[in-house]
Every structure is written in structure tokens, then in C-alpha cells.
Design a protein around this motif. Sequence first.
Motif, PDB file in Angstrom:
ATOM      1  N   ASP A 142      -2.138  17.829  -5.682  1.00 55.48           N
ATOM      2  CA  ASP A 142      -3.192  16.834  -5.492  1.00 55.48           C
ATOM      3  C   ASP A 142      -2.665  15.592  -4.775  1.00 55.48           C
ATOM      4  OD1 ASP A 142      -5.117  18.410  -6.674  1.00 55.48           O
ATOM      5  OD2 ASP A 142      -4.889  17.499  -8.663  1.00 55.48           O
ATOM      6  N   PHE A 146      -4.322  14.324  -1.323  1.00 60.52           N
ATOM      7  CA  PHE A 146      -5.106  13.093  -1.232  1.00 60.52           C
ATOM      8  C   PHE A 146      -4.310  11.866  -0.783  1.00 60.52           C
ATOM      9  CE2 PHE A 146      -7.452  15.611  -4.459  1.00 60.52           C
ATOM     10  CZ  PHE A 146      -8.671  15.681  -3.816  1.00 60.52           C
ATOM     11  N   TRP A 147      -2.968  11.860  -0.984  1.00 59.13           N
ATOM     12  CA  TRP A 147      -2.223  10.635  -0.743  1.00 59.13           C
ATOM     13  C   TRP A 147      -0.957  10.784   0.094  1.00 59.13           C
ATOM     14  CZ3 TRP A 147      -5.613   7.287  -2.119  1.00 59.13           C
ATOM     15  CH2 TRP A 147      -6.372   7.438  -3.290  1.00 59.13           C
ATOM     16  N   MET A 152      -2.502  11.259   5.320  1.00 63.87           N
ATOM     17  CA  MET A 152      -3.010  10.407   4.249  1.00 63.87           C
ATOM     18  C   MET A 152      -2.186   9.128   4.110  1.00 63.87           C
ATOM     19  SD  MET A 152      -5.789  11.689   3.003  1.00 63.87           S
ATOM     20  CE  MET A 152      -6.133  12.093   4.731  1.00 63.87           C
ATOM     21  N   TYR A 156      -3.800   5.613   3.706  1.00 62.02           N
ATOM     22  CA  TYR A 156      -3.820   5.014   2.372  1.00 62.02           C
ATOM     23  C   TYR A 156      -2.437   4.807   1.763  1.00 62.02           C
ATOM     24  CZ  TYR A 156      -8.477   6.993   3.046  1.00 62.02           C
ATOM     25  OH  TYR A 156      -9.694   7.341   3.565  1.00 62.02           O
ATOM     26  N   GLY A 196      -6.582   3.590  -5.662  1.00 64.27           N
ATOM     27  CA  GLY A 196      -6.770   4.985  -6.008  1.00 64.27           C
ATOM     28  C   GLY A 196      -6.534   5.217  -7.481  1.00 64.27           C
ATOM     29  N   GLU A 213     -15.484   5.867  -5.293  1.00 70.10           N
ATOM     30  CA  GLU A 213     -16.118   7.102  -4.859  1.00 70.10           C
ATOM     31  C   GLU A 213     -15.177   8.272  -5.107  1.00 70.10           C
ATOM     32  OE1 GLU A 213     -17.112   6.584  -0.774  1.00 70.10           O
ATOM     33  OE2 GLU A 213     -18.763   5.191  -1.183  1.00 70.10           O
ATOM     34  N   ARG A 215     -13.147  11.399  -4.242  1.00 67.77           N
ATOM     35  CA  ARG A 215     -12.583  12.009  -3.040  1.00 67.77           C
ATOM     36  C   ARG A 215     -12.486  13.523  -3.180  1.00 67.77           C
ATOM     37  NH1 ARG A 215      -7.265   9.897  -0.813  1.00 67.77           N
ATOM     38  NH2 ARG A 215      -8.003  11.234   0.884  1.00 67.77           N
ATOM     39  N   GLY A 216     -12.351  14.010  -4.409  1.00 66.53           N
ATOM     40  CA  GLY A 216     -12.258  15.447  -4.607  1.00 66.53           C
ATOM     41  C   GLY A 216     -11.876  15.795  -6.028  1.00 66.53           C
ATOM     42  N   MET A 231     -10.380   9.443  -7.294  1.00 71.28           N
ATOM     43  CA  MET A 231     -11.376   8.475  -6.841  1.00 71.28           C
ATOM     44  C   MET A 231     -10.696   7.345  -6.078  1.00 71.28           C
ATOM     45  SD  MET A 231     -13.938   8.278 -10.161  1.00 71.28           S
ATOM     46  CE  MET A 231     -15.356   7.818  -9.166  1.00 71.28           C
ATOM     47  N   MET A 232     -11.486   6.651  -5.273  1.00 73.13           N
ATOM     48  CA  MET A 232     -10.930   5.561  -4.466  1.00 73.13           C
ATOM     49  C   MET A 232     -11.959   4.449  -4.265  1.00 73.13           C
ATOM     50  SD  MET A 232      -8.989   5.788  -0.777  1.00 73.13           S
ATOM     51  CE  MET A 232     -10.487   5.878   0.205  1.00 73.13           C
ATOM     52  N   ARG A 234     -12.680   0.915  -1.894  1.00 71.37           N
ATOM     53  CA  ARG A 234     -12.333   0.246  -0.646  1.00 71.37           C
ATOM     54  C   ARG A 234     -12.694  -1.237  -0.714  1.00 71.37           C
ATOM     55  NH1 ARG A 234     -11.892   3.929   3.765  1.00 71.37           N
ATOM     56  NH2 ARG A 234     -12.562   6.037   3.252  1.00 71.37           N
TER      57      ARG A 234
END
Length: 241
Positions: A142, A146-147, A152, A156, A196, A213, A215-216, A231-232, A234
Motif C-alpha cells: 500500500d 499510494f506514497w 507518488m 506527495y 495522509g 478523500e 484514495r483507495g 485517505m488524503m 489537500r
Amino acid sequence: MTDTIQIRRMQPPDITYMAGLASTAYFHTPLSQFLSPHRHTYPDDFRRGFVQRIRARYYNPRCVGFVAVEASNPAVPVGYAMFSRLGNDTAARKLVAAQSSIWNTLQRWYVTVSIWVENLLWPDRSMDRAACRTFENATEADSMRFWDSEDMKKLYGERWHAQSVVVSGDFRRRGIGKKLMGEVLQRAQAEGVVVGLEASEDGGKLYRSLGFELRGQFSLVLEEYGASGVMMWRPTGDVKS
């Protein structure tokens, strides 16, 4: 009359209380059932794991922690949050420099060695080793997704990351979680970086109310774990994609 809840930076004496809050909050979760199926037999081992993780984070120069306390009893946390500042921009370097004194470095080394010795002499009997390896592999997947991939990191790599947010069951529904999260959101807004985190289904409700929100979903799906994932948030005026 309800005491006013105050937020302050965490201190070493808070660690024991924080570990108690975390071990209680997570004791009956599906993730704990998966990772620590023997926690009912070895509750002290289960709790010691939280003490170790919180101590290690506290002495990490990239980490900042906050506790929520009652005005009438400021020594006893009723909630806490710990955040890590990742990246190498000016704000990240400034934080690391401020928390990297010789004394802090020596304390970090001592904590690292003491945790290693504790685990060598007194292994955590509440854990399922195979389940922990499965979880670690899923977490790494993960993180890369995501990061931590090159793409990524470009987007981020400079960010705050919420490592844990816990509120005592007796003090929930009082806005304490939002107050704790506000500490990092203010910093992220000022620095122009995202925040995050990994959220459970219950936690996701709080984070969505703050503008996060999804992200997955997580790679590892546990039965009855519910809708959860990465989640993230902004900052306003964020120019990154």
C-alpha cells in the motif's frame, strides 16, 4: 459541569497513558483480532507493543505528538494524536533540526536498543507472527502504491502523515478528534502540503468531515473490517496534482 478540553504537546510521562488508551481502543478491533489473537491471554504483552511504538515515534525527529486533557486534570491524556513530517523541503528540515539535539539523539538510540532487548528477552506472546508478516507485506504494498513509488513521491513526498489518533471511549462525540487533527491541518495548510493517513470505517467518518478523500482501499481486506483505506487531505490552494 463539563471540563474544558485542552490540547498540548505530548511529553514522556504521557506515553504510559497513551498506550493504555490505544490498547483499550484497539483491543476489540478486527485488525487486533488478526494480528494479536492471544491478547486476551497476554494483555500486558499487547499493551507493551503500544508503549514501544509510541516511545519510538516520540523520539523520532520527524514526529510530533499532541494530547487532549481536561483542564482540571492536565497530566492525564484522554486522547492523543501523533504525526510524522515526511520529505526534505524547508519546513521538514527545520522540524528535524529542531528535534535533533545531541540529547534527543542519545535518547533515540537508547529507546531503539531498549526496545530490541525487550523484544529479545520478552517476545510479544499476544501476536501471530505469520499474520504480522502478512500485514507488513500488505502495508508495504500500500505504501508503494499510494506514497512511495517515484511518481507518488513527486506528488506527495512532502507531506504530513497521521500515525495514530485515539480518543478515550468516555470522551468521544465531543470534538476531541477534530481538535487533535486541527493541529496537523494548520501546519499542513501553512506549509502547503497534503496530509495522509490510513483510516478504519469509523475513523473515516471523522476524516471525511474534515475534508479528507479516500484514495483507495487497503490491499489486506479483513472480514468485518468495514470500508477502510488510505485517505488524503489537500490544503487550500494546493497546486499539486
